[in-house]
Enzyme design. Structure first.
Site, short mmCIF file in Angstrom:
data_model
loop_
_atom_site.label_atom_id
_atom_site.label_comp_id
_atom_site.label_asym_id
_atom_site.label_seq_id
_atom_site.Cartn_x
_atom_site.Cartn_y
_atom_site.Cartn_z
N ASP A 150 1.06 2.37 -13.48
CA ASP A 150 1.55 2.18 -12.17
C ASP A 150 1.25 0.61 -12.05
OD1 ASP A 150 2.50 2.07 -9.72
OD2 ASP A 150 0.79 3.41 -9.06
N ASP A 165 -1.36 -14.38 4.81
CA ASP A 165 -1.55 -13.58 6.13
C ASP A 165 -2.83 -12.81 6.38
OD1 ASP A 165 -0.24 -12.55 8.28
OD2 ASP A 165 1.49 -11.51 7.19
N HIS A 215 5.12 1.42 -8.33
CA HIS A 215 5.72 2.36 -7.51
C HIS A 215 6.03 1.82 -6.16
CE1 HIS A 215 1.51 3.12 -5.58
NE2 HIS A 215 2.33 3.23 -4.44
N GLU A 251 0.20 -18.37 7.26
CA GLU A 251 1.26 -17.56 6.32
C GLU A 251 2.44 -18.36 6.04
OE1 GLU A 251 0.97 -17.48 10.07
OE2 GLU A 251 0.33 -15.37 9.83
N SER A 253 -1.30 0.28 -1.20
CA SER A 253 -0.88 0.46 -2.39
C SER A 253 -0.43 -1.07 -3.18
CB SER A 253 0.59 1.18 -2.85
OG SER A 253 0.33 2.75 -2.51
#
Length: 287
Positions: A128, A90, A74, A100, A229
């Site tokens: 997912d 990072d 997603h 980074e 996520s």
């Protein structure tokens, strides 16, 4: 709902406050403690018909091969590969630490059975998961994290009861103040049955999910949240989960209690991941 802030809301947060925030009740990670963790960023300007680049953190991800990142479907199902990049090394999203470096995404491989937002067979957001290939290899391949296969001699078959680590730059609460430092927190893995009891027995959790939870208490518990996520759940040094979904707002609205955070179970998808890695020389991914 999946833990990705709606695109326009994310842009509003980034523009007005400087960026998304962190895991709820997490703490500042030690710099370099999670070298596999990447920031997945989206350039929204092409979608607005504008030239140039304006990169925004939208999700996390994990380095799993020399030029490959694993994330949630997603996080990338709405755009072209050219609209995404990952930033490796990072720690503070909106400050330069000198560690980074950005890498452009070249192709996106969504799980073939991922259908955005569809609840079918009484499962919420199954499959997912997505593989991203990059235009260049990582400078330091030591950042690659091994995939969980549930065969670790020291692990239970499903890791129930184990203390594992989540990390990310997501919100630190439903209406949170903004910080930019990578957060982490130890969480306990629930059994499938326990997780179903919280989310609705037989309704939400299937074998492709792995849940973490430290109880509902709003002070002592914790949760992943919007912006986390695609990021990692790590158990005994292996990538065991990919942050997928949880309670909208990340807490119960009336009580402030937590619900379990739900991840795509990497061991369940390991065969698909390895098959996808084996076909990377082809052109089946989405450019």
């Amino acid at each position: 709902m999946p833990w990705i802030i709606f695109k326009l809301l994310m842009l509003f947060l980034d523009i007005t406050h400087g960026g998304p925030t962190k895991i709820i009740n997490g703490g500042d990670a030690v710099p370099g403690a999670h070298p596999h963790q990447v920031s997945l960023q989206w350039n929204q300007r092409p979608s607005l018909g504008l030239p140039g680049a304006a990169w925004y953190h939208i999700c996390g991800g994990s380095a799993i091969d020399v030029n490959v990142v694993l994330t949630a479907a997603h996080c990338v199902d709405f755009g072209k590969a050219s609209e995404f990049r990952v930033v490796v090394g990072d720690h503070r999203l909106y400050e330069y630490d000198g560690t980074e470096y950005p890498l452009q995404v070249s192709r996106i491989y969504l799980h073939e059975d991922w259908i955005p937002g569809l609840d079918y067979n009484n499962n919420v957001y199954p499959n997912d998961i997505a593989v991203l290939t990059l235009t260049m290899s990582f400078v330091n391949t030591n950042i690659i994290i091994p995939l969980d296969d549930d065969t670790d001699a020291n692990a239970d078959s499903d890791r129930t009861g184990q203390n594992c680590i989540i990390s990310g730059w997501g919100l630190n609460d439903t209406n949170s103040d903004i910080v930019n430092t990578l957060q982490d927190r130890n969480m306990t893995v629930l059994s499938q049955t326990e997780c179903e009891q919280y989310w609705g027995e037989g309704g939400y959790i299937f074998r492709g999910h792995i849940c973490v939870f430290d109880g509902p208490d709003g002070t002592t518990g914790g949760s992943a949240c919007n912006g986390d996520s695609g990021g990692p759940l790590v158990c005994q040094g292996k990538l065991a989960g990919v942050t997928s979904w949880g309670r909208e707002g990340c807490r119960m609205p009336n009580t402030g209690d937590f619900m379990p955070s739900v991840y795509a179970r990497v061991s369940h998808y390991r065969a698909w991941i390895e098959m996808t890695l084996g076909r990377l020389s082809g052109s089946t991914g989405r450019g």
